[in-house]
Design a protein around this motif. Sequence first.
Motif, PDB file in Angstrom:
ATOM      1  N   MET A 152       0.842  -1.202   0.000  1.00 55.63           N
ATOM      2  CA  MET A 152       0.000   0.000   0.000  1.00 55.63           C
ATOM      3  C   MET A 152       0.876   1.251   0.000  1.00 55.63           C
ATOM      4  O   MET A 152       0.597   2.227  -0.690  1.00 55.63           O
ATOM      5  CB  MET A 152      -0.906  -0.035   1.232  1.00 55.63           C
ATOM      6  N   ILE A 153       1.916   1.206   0.794  1.00 49.97           N
ATOM      7  CA  ILE A 153       2.840   2.339   0.841  1.00 49.97           C
ATOM      8  C   ILE A 153       3.545   2.485  -0.501  1.00 49.97           C
ATOM      9  O   ILE A 153       3.700   3.591  -1.031  1.00 49.97           O
ATOM     10  CB  ILE A 153       3.858   2.151   1.983  1.00 49.97           C
ATOM     11  N   ALA A 154       3.950   1.346  -1.059  1.00 50.35           N
ATOM     12  CA  ALA A 154       4.661   1.380  -2.338  1.00 50.35           C
ATOM     13  C   ALA A 154       3.794   1.968  -3.437  1.00 50.35           C
ATOM     14  O   ALA A 154       4.294   2.620  -4.359  1.00 50.35           O
ATOM     15  CB  ALA A 154       5.116  -0.032  -2.715  1.00 50.35           C
ATOM     16  N   ALA A 155       2.495   1.757  -3.330  1.00 49.00           N
ATOM     17  CA  ALA A 155       1.586   2.280  -4.352  1.00 49.00           C
ATOM     18  C   ALA A 155       1.611   3.802  -4.386  1.00 49.00           C
ATOM     19  O   ALA A 155       1.256   4.405  -5.396  1.00 49.00           O
ATOM     20  CB  ALA A 155       0.172   1.770  -4.083  1.00 49.00           C
ATOM     21  N   GLN A 156       2.014   4.417  -3.288  1.00 51.19           N
ATOM     22  CA  GLN A 156       2.052   5.874  -3.219  1.00 51.19           C
ATOM     23  C   GLN A 156       3.424   6.431  -3.553  1.00 51.19           C
ATOM     24  O   GLN A 156       3.614   7.641  -3.560  1.00 51.19           O
ATOM     25  CB  GLN A 156       1.622   6.346  -1.827  1.00 51.19           C
ATOM     26  N   LEU A 157       4.368   5.545  -3.758  1.00 49.08           N
ATOM     27  CA  LEU A 157       5.722   5.983  -4.086  1.00 49.08           C
ATOM     28  C   LEU A 157       6.091   5.390  -5.436  1.00 49.08           C
ATOM     29  O   LEU A 157       6.639   4.280  -5.495  1.00 49.08           O
ATOM     30  CB  LEU A 157       6.709   5.528  -3.007  1.00 49.08           C
ATOM     31  N   PRO A 158       5.820   6.092  -6.507  1.00 51.47           N
ATOM     32  CA  PRO A 158       6.041   5.556  -7.839  1.00 51.47           C
ATOM     33  C   PRO A 158       7.467   5.060  -8.031  1.00 51.47           C
ATOM     34  O   PRO A 158       8.423   5.758  -7.700  1.00 51.47           O
ATOM     35  CB  PRO A 158       5.762   6.757  -8.742  1.00 51.47           C
ATOM     36  N   GLY A 159       7.584   3.866  -8.547  1.00 55.51           N
ATOM     37  CA  GLY A 159       8.892   3.315  -8.837  1.00 55.51           C
ATOM     38  C   GLY A 159       9.537   2.581  -7.688  1.00 55.51           C
ATOM     39  O   GLY A 159      10.563   1.935  -7.864  1.00 55.51           O
ATOM     40  N   ARG A 160       8.938   2.680  -6.536  1.00 55.67           N
ATOM     41  CA  ARG A 160       9.495   1.969  -5.382  1.00 55.67           C
ATOM     42  C   ARG A 160       8.720   0.679  -5.153  1.00 55.67           C
ATOM     43  O   ARG A 160       7.497   0.670  -5.226  1.00 55.67           O
ATOM     44  CB  ARG A 160       9.403   2.845  -4.125  1.00 55.67           C
ATOM     45  N   THR A 161       9.433  -0.358  -4.836  1.00 54.06           N
ATOM     46  CA  THR A 161       8.776  -1.636  -4.589  1.00 54.06           C
ATOM     47  C   THR A 161       8.502  -1.810  -3.109  1.00 54.06           C
ATOM     48  O   THR A 161       9.159  -1.198  -2.260  1.00 54.06           O
ATOM     49  CB  THR A 161       9.658  -2.798  -5.066  1.00 54.06           C
ATOM     50  N   ASP A 162       7.542  -2.655  -2.839  1.00 51.71           N
ATOM     51  CA  ASP A 162       7.228  -2.914  -1.434  1.00 51.71           C
ATOM     52  C   ASP A 162       8.438  -3.503  -0.713  1.00 51.71           C
ATOM     53  O   ASP A 162       8.694  -3.195   0.444  1.00 51.71           O
ATOM     54  CB  ASP A 162       6.015  -3.839  -1.309  1.00 51.71           C
ATOM     55  N   ASN A 163       9.182  -4.323  -1.434  1.00 48.12           N
ATOM     56  CA  ASN A 163      10.362  -4.936  -0.822  1.00 48.12           C
ATOM     57  C   ASN A 163      11.400  -3.881  -0.459  1.00 48.12           C
ATOM     58  O   ASN A 163      11.997  -3.919   0.612  1.00 48.12           O
ATOM     59  CB  ASN A 163      10.965  -5.956  -1.791  1.00 48.12           C
ATOM     60  N   GLU A 164      11.576  -2.932  -1.344  1.00 47.65           N
ATOM     61  CA  GLU A 164      12.575  -1.891  -1.103  1.00 47.65           C
ATOM     62  C   GLU A 164      12.159  -1.020   0.081  1.00 47.65           C
ATOM     63  O   GLU A 164      12.982  -0.666   0.927  1.00 47.65           O
ATOM     64  CB  GLU A 164      12.728  -1.036  -2.369  1.00 47.65           C
ATOM     65  N   ILE A 165      10.883  -0.693   0.108  1.00 49.51           N
ATOM     66  CA  ILE A 165      10.387   0.130   1.208  1.00 49.51           C
ATOM     67  C   ILE A 165      10.488  -0.635   2.532  1.00 49.51           C
ATOM     68  O   ILE A 165      10.868  -0.088   3.562  1.00 49.51           O
ATOM     69  CB  ILE A 165       8.943   0.571   0.938  1.00 49.51           C
ATOM     70  N   LYS A 166      10.154  -1.890   2.454  1.00 50.97           N
ATOM     71  CA  LYS A 166      10.240  -2.724   3.662  1.00 50.97           C
ATOM     72  C   LYS A 166      11.674  -2.776   4.164  1.00 50.97           C
ATOM     73  O   LYS A 166      11.928  -2.629   5.359  1.00 50.97           O
ATOM     74  CB  LYS A 166       9.733  -4.126   3.323  1.00 50.97           C
ATOM     75  N   ASN A 167      12.606  -2.966   3.239  1.00 57.01           N
ATOM     76  CA  ASN A 167      14.007  -2.989   3.635  1.00 57.01           C
ATOM     77  C   ASN A 167      14.434  -1.643   4.208  1.00 57.01           C
ATOM     78  O   ASN A 167      15.160  -1.590   5.202  1.00 57.01           O
ATOM     79  CB  ASN A 167      14.889  -3.349   2.435  1.00 57.01           C
ATOM     80  N   TYR A 168      13.993  -0.592   3.556  1.00 56.27           N
ATOM     81  CA  TYR A 168      14.361   0.743   4.011  1.00 56.27           C
ATOM     82  C   TYR A 168      13.832   0.981   5.421  1.00 56.27           C
ATOM     83  O   TYR A 168      14.508   1.544   6.274  1.00 56.27           O
ATOM     84  CB  TYR A 168      13.803   1.790   3.050  1.00 56.27           C
ATOM     85  N   TRP A 169      12.621   0.523   5.621  1.00 52.50           N
ATOM     86  CA  TRP A 169      12.030   0.686   6.948  1.00 52.50           C
ATOM     87  C   TRP A 169      12.818  -0.107   7.985  1.00 52.50           C
ATOM     88  O   TRP A 169      13.165   0.401   9.050  1.00 52.50           O
ATOM     89  CB  TRP A 169      10.572   0.237   6.940  1.00 52.50           C
ATOM     90  N   ASN A 170      13.093  -1.342   7.658  1.00 45.58           N
ATOM     91  CA  ASN A 170      13.738  -2.210   8.634  1.00 45.58           C
ATOM     92  C   ASN A 170      15.176  -1.807   8.925  1.00 45.58           C
ATOM     93  O   ASN A 170      15.675  -2.027  10.018  1.00 45.58           O
ATOM     94  CB  ASN A 170      13.698  -3.659   8.151  1.00 45.58           C
ATOM     95  N   THR A 171      15.851  -1.236   7.924  1.00 48.56           N
ATOM     96  CA  THR A 171      17.264  -0.931   8.128  1.00 48.56           C
ATOM     97  C   THR A 171      17.503   0.514   8.563  1.00 48.56           C
ATOM     98  O   THR A 171      18.488   0.790   9.229  1.00 48.56           O
ATOM     99  CB  THR A 171      18.074  -1.185   6.845  1.00 48.56           C
ATOM    100  N   HIS A 172      16.626   1.413   8.173  1.00 49.32           N
ATOM    101  CA  HIS A 172      16.858   2.819   8.495  1.00 49.32           C
ATOM    102  C   HIS A 172      15.828   3.374   9.485  1.00 49.32           C
ATOM    103  O   HIS A 172      16.175   3.777  10.582  1.00 49.32           O
ATOM    104  CB  HIS A 172      16.843   3.660   7.216  1.00 49.32           C
ATOM    105  N   LEU A 173      14.581   3.361   9.036  1.00 47.41           N
ATOM    106  CA  LEU A 173      13.563   4.059   9.811  1.00 47.41           C
ATOM    107  C   LEU A 173      13.282   3.374  11.138  1.00 47.41           C
ATOM    108  O   LEU A 173      13.116   4.021  12.161  1.00 47.41           O
ATOM    109  CB  LEU A 173      12.283   4.176   8.981  1.00 47.41           C
TER     110      LEU A 173
END
Length: 352
Positions: A152-173
């Motif tokens: 759902m989050i990825a759908a709002q960030l064009p070009g970003r995959t759910d996997n990438e966002i998930k990784n970003y969340w887990n490693t940074h945020l």
Amino acid sequence: MATGDPPRPINPSAFMATAPPPPPPLTPCPRSRRRCRRHHHNRAKRVVSGRRRSVPAAAAEMGRTPCCDSKGIKKGPWAPEEDKLLVDFVQANGPGNWRMLPKLAGLNRCGKSCRLRWTNYLRPDIKRGPFTAEEHNSILQLHAVVGNKWSMIAAQLPGRTDNEIKNYWNTHLKKQLRQEALAGADAAAAAAQLAVVAASPCPAARHMAQWENARLEAEARLSLFSSSATSATATASSSSSTAAAEHAAAAPDIFLRLWNSEVGASFRSSVQGVHGPAAGVPALLPAAGGGGGDDSSAASTNGSAEAAADDYQAFLEMAMEEFALLHGRLGGGAFPPADVLAEASCLFTPFE
DNA sequence: AACGATCTCAACCGCAACGAT
DNA sequence: AATCGTTGCGGTTGAGATCGT
């Protein structure tokens, strides 16, 4: 895995439903040197024997056959030749029918692996490079609203995959938020306690620890909103981007304004009626501490849940308008519809 | 230079939802 | 309604890169 997932709002196939994609990004990526070293043009260094060397014992015990059970099916990192085969096939035929795709494309992979490779890496509209401040803030806000609904989050960030966002969340945020949460001594003590519980062999105890962790993150998240505006403004200003600074600074305010609005208050009261008070943290979502580990009232909350759904929908509609203005685009499904709350009984009763 | 610790992220897994029969 | 096959999602893993000593 969270149960009671909302109906899938995203259909990755839609990206490719009609026209074949342009060539995939097989050239070196614009990422930092470190990340580029990991890119596929250096993949030869990696061991191709597969990441998972262990037999899926759990699956075997459960009598399920793993999707890649067949002998000879390749696992692990993809070779450039495999990428090319997959890209060529999808360009010619479009995505879909992943089950048959490997055979048709001449790939010695399972369909699931092909779909994942395409969706997360080879898709032509994948946006690479570090996350921008705008994306960073969007992820924070959207996660505050929808929780771990990465697609759902990825759908709002064009070009970003759910996997990438998930990784970003887990490693940074996540780390960032946790540091905020652990700033206080109480939080540190709680985290230590949670670490013990999280290691418990009792599934229920671990489950409770997960919920409590989510609650701590939510607390940190709210405090972060107030501070991130300042830092984001400073960052953006340093790059002489006034608009970006205003944007970054405005984003948390929008969320907090929504949250503190009449609609937000109404929603909070309704949800708290369902959840019970949540230790000073608005119990908006499962990932934000939904249920708080106490489902004792869950059996008698159907009516309250319906009322909460109405308020939730109102809150979402207002939030949607704000986000649409913020991002300069209208429409899109940033948040789960209210009827998803029909499934929210499972959110409110995580220990059933 | 060597080594261990830490970080990153592609890829895997199990499960649930969905559609077809 | 029940069953089966397929697809999508979220959580987790671990190889390789980088950092710190």
